[in-house]
Scaffold this active site. Sequence first.
Site, PDB file in Angstrom:
ATOM      1  N   LYS A  22       0.484  -1.207  -0.284  1.00 56.15           N
ATOM      2  CA  LYS A  22       0.081   0.665  -0.152  1.00 56.15           C
ATOM      3  C   LYS A  22       1.020   1.601   0.472  1.00 56.15           C
ATOM      4  O   LYS A  22       0.610   2.278  -0.606  1.00 56.15           O
ATOM      5  CB  LYS A  22      -0.729   0.320   1.442  1.00 56.15           C
ATOM      6  CG  LYS A  22      -1.843   1.435   1.047  1.00 56.15           C
ATOM      7  CD  LYS A  22      -2.661   1.877   2.613  1.00 56.15           C
ATOM      8  CE  LYS A  22      -1.864   1.358   4.214  1.00 56.15           C
ATOM      9  NZ  LYS A  22      -1.252   2.978   4.340  1.00 56.15           N
ATOM     10  N   ASN A  23       1.780   1.115   0.688  1.00 54.25           N
ATOM     11  CA  ASN A  23       2.557   2.894   0.620  1.00 54.25           C
ATOM     12  C   ASN A  23       3.181   2.963  -0.298  1.00 54.25           C
ATOM     13  O   ASN A  23       4.020   3.928  -0.142  1.00 54.25           O
ATOM     14  CB  ASN A  23       3.487   2.300   2.219  1.00 54.25           C
ATOM     15  CG  ASN A  23       2.379   2.465   3.443  1.00 54.25           C
ATOM     16  OD1 ASN A  23       1.548   3.318   3.120  1.00 54.25           O
ATOM     17  ND2 ASN A  23       3.144   2.758   4.625  1.00 54.25           N
ATOM     18  N   ARG A  95      -4.383  10.695   4.952  1.00 50.86           N
ATOM     19  CA  ARG A  95      -3.608  11.928   5.176  1.00 50.86           C
ATOM     20  C   ARG A  95      -3.083  11.729   3.564  1.00 50.86           C
ATOM     21  O   ARG A  95      -1.936  12.816   3.440  1.00 50.86           O
ATOM     22  CB  ARG A  95      -3.009  11.173   6.288  1.00 50.86           C
ATOM     23  CG  ARG A  95      -4.028  11.778   7.542  1.00 50.86           C
ATOM     24  CD  ARG A  95      -2.522  12.131   8.521  1.00 50.86           C
ATOM     25  NE  ARG A  95      -0.934  12.676   8.085  1.00 50.86           N
ATOM     26  CZ  ARG A  95      -1.217  13.673   8.094  1.00 50.86           C
ATOM     27  NH1 ARG A  95      -2.178  14.600   8.412  1.00 50.86           N
ATOM     28  NH2 ARG A  95       0.512  14.714   7.672  1.00 50.86           N
ATOM     29  N   CYS A 119      -3.796  13.047  13.033  1.00 48.04           N
ATOM     30  CA  CYS A 119      -4.520  11.383  12.247  1.00 48.04           C
ATOM     31  C   CYS A 119      -4.661  10.952  13.971  1.00 48.04           C
ATOM     32  O   CYS A 119      -3.832  11.466  14.934  1.00 48.04           O
ATOM     33  CB  CYS A 119      -4.863  10.763  11.704  1.00 48.04           C
ATOM     34  SG  CYS A 119      -2.756  10.264  11.955  1.00 48.04           S
ATOM     35  N   ARG A 124       0.629  15.106  12.755  1.00 46.58           N
ATOM     36  CA  ARG A 124       1.566  14.588  11.268  1.00 46.58           C
ATOM     37  C   ARG A 124       1.460  15.976  10.425  1.00 46.58           C
ATOM     38  O   ARG A 124       0.687  16.000  10.132  1.00 46.58           O
ATOM     39  CB  ARG A 124       0.527  13.491  10.721  1.00 46.58           C
ATOM     40  CG  ARG A 124       0.587  12.080  11.833  1.00 46.58           C
ATOM     41  CD  ARG A 124       0.440  10.848  10.968  1.00 46.58           C
ATOM     42  NE  ARG A 124       1.050  10.269  10.314  1.00 46.58           N
ATOM     43  CZ  ARG A 124       0.888   9.216   9.114  1.00 46.58           C
ATOM     44  NH1 ARG A 124      -0.783   8.298  10.298  1.00 46.58           N
ATOM     45  NH2 ARG A 124       1.071   8.684   8.763  1.00 46.58           N
ATOM     46  N   ASP A 307       4.933   1.189  11.492  1.00 51.40           N
ATOM     47  CA  ASP A 307       4.259  -0.151  11.316  1.00 51.40           C
ATOM     48  C   ASP A 307       3.807  -1.739  12.084  1.00 51.40           C
ATOM     49  O   ASP A 307       3.466  -1.849  11.345  1.00 51.40           O
ATOM     50  CB  ASP A 307       3.693   0.374   9.677  1.00 51.40           C
ATOM     51  CG  ASP A 307       3.791   1.694   9.219  1.00 51.40           C
ATOM     52  OD1 ASP A 307       2.914   2.379  10.229  1.00 51.40           O
ATOM     53  OD2 ASP A 307       3.958   2.173   7.778  1.00 51.40           O
ATOM     54  N   ARG A 399      -8.457  -0.813   5.267  1.00 54.32           N
ATOM     55  CA  ARG A 399      -6.837   0.691   4.473  1.00 54.32           C
ATOM     56  C   ARG A 399      -6.075  -0.835   3.785  1.00 54.32           C
ATOM     57  O   ARG A 399      -5.567  -0.194   2.939  1.00 54.32           O
ATOM     58  CB  ARG A 399      -6.794   1.189   5.843  1.00 54.32           C
ATOM     59  CG  ARG A 399      -7.772   1.965   5.926  1.00 54.32           C
ATOM     60  CD  ARG A 399      -7.137   3.347   6.659  1.00 54.32           C
ATOM     61  NE  ARG A 399      -6.528   4.269   6.325  1.00 54.32           N
ATOM     62  CZ  ARG A 399      -5.121   4.907   7.076  1.00 54.32           C
ATOM     63  NH1 ARG A 399      -5.248   5.206   8.064  1.00 54.32           N
ATOM     64  NH2 ARG A 399      -4.135   4.851   6.512  1.00 54.32           N
TER      65      ARG A 399
HETATM   66  C1  UD1 Z   1       4.288   7.393   5.945  1.00 58.06           C
HETATM   67  C2  UD1 Z   1       3.860   5.180   6.237  1.00 58.06           C
HETATM   68  C3  UD1 Z   1       3.101   4.975   7.856  1.00 58.06           C
HETATM   69  C4  UD1 Z   1       4.574   4.998   8.531  1.00 58.06           C
HETATM   70  C5  UD1 Z   1       5.605   6.169   8.272  1.00 58.06           C
HETATM   71  C6  UD1 Z   1       6.785   5.845   9.693  1.00 58.06           C
HETATM   72  C7  UD1 Z   1       2.765   6.108   3.914  1.00 58.06           C
HETATM   73  C8  UD1 Z   1       1.453   6.505   3.176  1.00 58.06           C
HETATM   74  N1  UD1 Z   1       1.813   5.826   5.376  1.00 58.06           N
HETATM   75  O1  UD1 Z   1       3.699   7.473   6.540  1.00 58.06           O
HETATM   76  O2  UD1 Z   1       2.699   4.296   7.324  1.00 58.06           O
HETATM   77  O3  UD1 Z   1       3.836   4.665  10.070  1.00 58.06           O
HETATM   78  O4  UD1 Z   1       5.566   6.514   7.197  1.00 58.06           O
HETATM   79  O5  UD1 Z   1       7.457   4.780   8.563  1.00 58.06           O
HETATM   80  O6  UD1 Z   1       4.105   5.455   3.278  1.00 58.06           O
HETATM   81  N2  UD1 Z   1       6.928  14.991  10.407  1.00 58.06           N
HETATM   82  C9  UD1 Z   1       7.061  16.664  10.912  1.00 58.06           C
HETATM   83  N3  UD1 Z   1       7.269  16.697   9.788  1.00 58.06           N
HETATM   84  C10 UD1 Z   1       6.838  16.286   8.321  1.00 58.06           C
HETATM   85  C11 UD1 Z   1       6.779  15.102   8.050  1.00 58.06           C
HETATM   86  C12 UD1 Z   1       6.631  14.317   9.054  1.00 58.06           C
HETATM   87  O7  UD1 Z   1       7.782  16.621  11.667  1.00 58.06           O
HETATM   88  O8  UD1 Z   1       6.389  17.537   7.681  1.00 58.06           O
HETATM   89  C13 UD1 Z   1       6.670  13.867  11.700  1.00 58.06           C
HETATM   90  C14 UD1 Z   1       5.513  13.631  11.831  1.00 58.06           C
HETATM   91  O9  UD1 Z   1       4.332  13.946  12.334  1.00 58.06           O
HETATM   92  C15 UD1 Z   1       6.038  11.758  12.539  1.00 58.06           C
HETATM   93  C16 UD1 Z   1       7.024  11.087  11.702  1.00 58.06           C
HETATM   94  O10 UD1 Z   1       7.656  12.921  10.775  1.00 58.06           O
HETATM   95  O11 UD1 Z   1       5.329  11.910  13.615  1.00 58.06           O
HETATM   96  C17 UD1 Z   1       7.688   9.841  10.587  1.00 58.06           C
HETATM   97  O12 UD1 Z   1       6.874  10.501   9.589  1.00 58.06           O
HETATM   98  P1  UD1 Z   1       6.562  10.261   7.919  1.00 58.06           P
HETATM   99  O13 UD1 Z   1       7.649  10.201   8.362  1.00 58.06           O
HETATM  100  O14 UD1 Z   1       6.807  11.131   7.011  1.00 58.06           O
HETATM  101  O15 UD1 Z   1       5.353   9.937   7.813  1.00 58.06           O
HETATM  102  P2  UD1 Z   1       4.353   9.429   6.701  1.00 58.06           P
HETATM  103  O16 UD1 Z   1       4.906   9.727   5.192  1.00 58.06           O
HETATM  104  O17 UD1 Z   1       3.217  10.259   7.200  1.00 58.06           O
END
Ligand code: UD1
Length: 439
Positions: A22-23, A95, A119, A124, A307, A399
């Site tokens: 999915k990711n 998201r 979420c 996030r 995850d 999901r």
């Molecule tokens: C993706 C995955 C999710 C997984 C996560 C971490 C997808 C669709 N989802 O989510 O399943 O749990 O990676 O492996 O691929 N953060 C910030 N600022 C930002 C972006 C992120 O502070 O601009 C923080 C987030 O709040 C979180 C951490 O960084 O605490 C990790 O987030 P991120 O790696 O961005 O996860 P996602 O891409 O949302």
Amino acid sequence: MEQIVINGANRLKGSVEIEGAKNAALPILAATILTSEGKVNLDNIPPLSDVIIMGKVLEALNIKVEFDKFSKTMSIDATADLNSVAPQELVEKMRASIVVLGPLVARLGYARVAMPGGCAIGSRPIDLHLKGLKQLGIEINQQAGFIEATAKDLHGAEIYLDFPSVGATQNIMMAATLAEGNTVIENVAREPEIVDLANILNKMGAQVSGAGTDTIKIKGVKALHGCEHSVVQDRIEAGTYMVAAAVSKGDVLIEDAMYEHNRPLISKLIEMGVKIEVTDAGIHVVGPEVLQPTDVQTMPHPGFPTDMQAQMTVAQLMSNGTSAMNETVFENRFMHLEELKKMNAKFRIEGNSAILEGPTKFSGAQVSATDLRAAAALVIAGVIADGETRVSRLEYMDRGYYQLVSKFKKLGVDIKRVSIDESGRETLITDITDNSKLA
Ligand code: UD1
């Protein structure tokens, strides 16, 4: 209301097939926005509700999407004039749809994407996405409820991410493919799904190198075109069945599972006494009579994946002693433990760590999923619990897990999915997809 009903205690035996990730599929669908010539033909697309939502986001942008859920193939034609607005009703459902922002503004010079809310597992923020896009020359205007992005002069840049965010890496990487000149992004996410995205971007004609390391380099090109691609296997789905086999004293072959992608989990399972054999057919997992306790810390890849955290806590709770789980990626990802408490789990939370007391004799209970991976953890606990477990809020599970009930049934678990009406009457859901809410 729908529920999964499990009669424990089961011992998993057999083999299980794993879907495309999915990711990986979600950002790949977003990447098709960049293709102004030719069709993108995708294979190994998991028929999950998140994937269907992303397909609808693309359709709202005037992209033609044909999804054959049975062959798991998708054909995408993004060659028409695109709309620049990703509508709120879709973005707020998922998201991850924020990853359309980078490709959309890069292709059209303007994009308006609804602001994804917080979420269940944390606030996030998307500050890292926006910071990187701004460095590429994109003007960002944040209004109540949406983000407006304008690119008059999309150019390469040297970008350093404060944290290796998966989504930020994807958004910036996609926008940079069409930027004038060279981009270097440092401290990027190194997940296998990032590598898969870079691979398809290169098939589309982009020039991306370094994916899988901490620095990605991109040489901008004028336009991208269609291609064929098969989505990488879902390491989290594979890991979920590995844990289920490990805790149930099971004997399971995870078909075609990729050792490299699951190394952090496999090393912990071996430490706990689980027998893991990597064969040509996949990863063979044999659960021991007694699991040994172990401490785990979630980290960006190649660390232990957040995850897999919820599922792993079930294994830690089953083990013969005290284990710690330290969650460093998301701030609020222990909600499943409150549900596991109803099944007899003993633990305490100290800051971002959970101290888990094993061995647990799980007993069946009515529990409710709080997020996608929590749903998987509750099902795993139900598989090994004494008596009947009922898991509700299955929209979370849909999901990310395709045909979970059928797959566990094939592994010998007494499990079914039912729909319960207001008078309490139960109807068995036998739909081949298991996921009755899929559009
Ligand atoms: C993706 C995955 C999710 C997984 C996560 C971490 C997808 C669709 N989802 O989510 O399943 O749990 O990676 O492996 O691929 N953060 C910030 N600022 C930002 C972006 C992120 O502070 O601009 C923080 C987030 O709040 C979180 C951490 O960084 O605490 C990790 O987030 P991120 O790696 O961005 O996860 P996602 O891409 O949302």
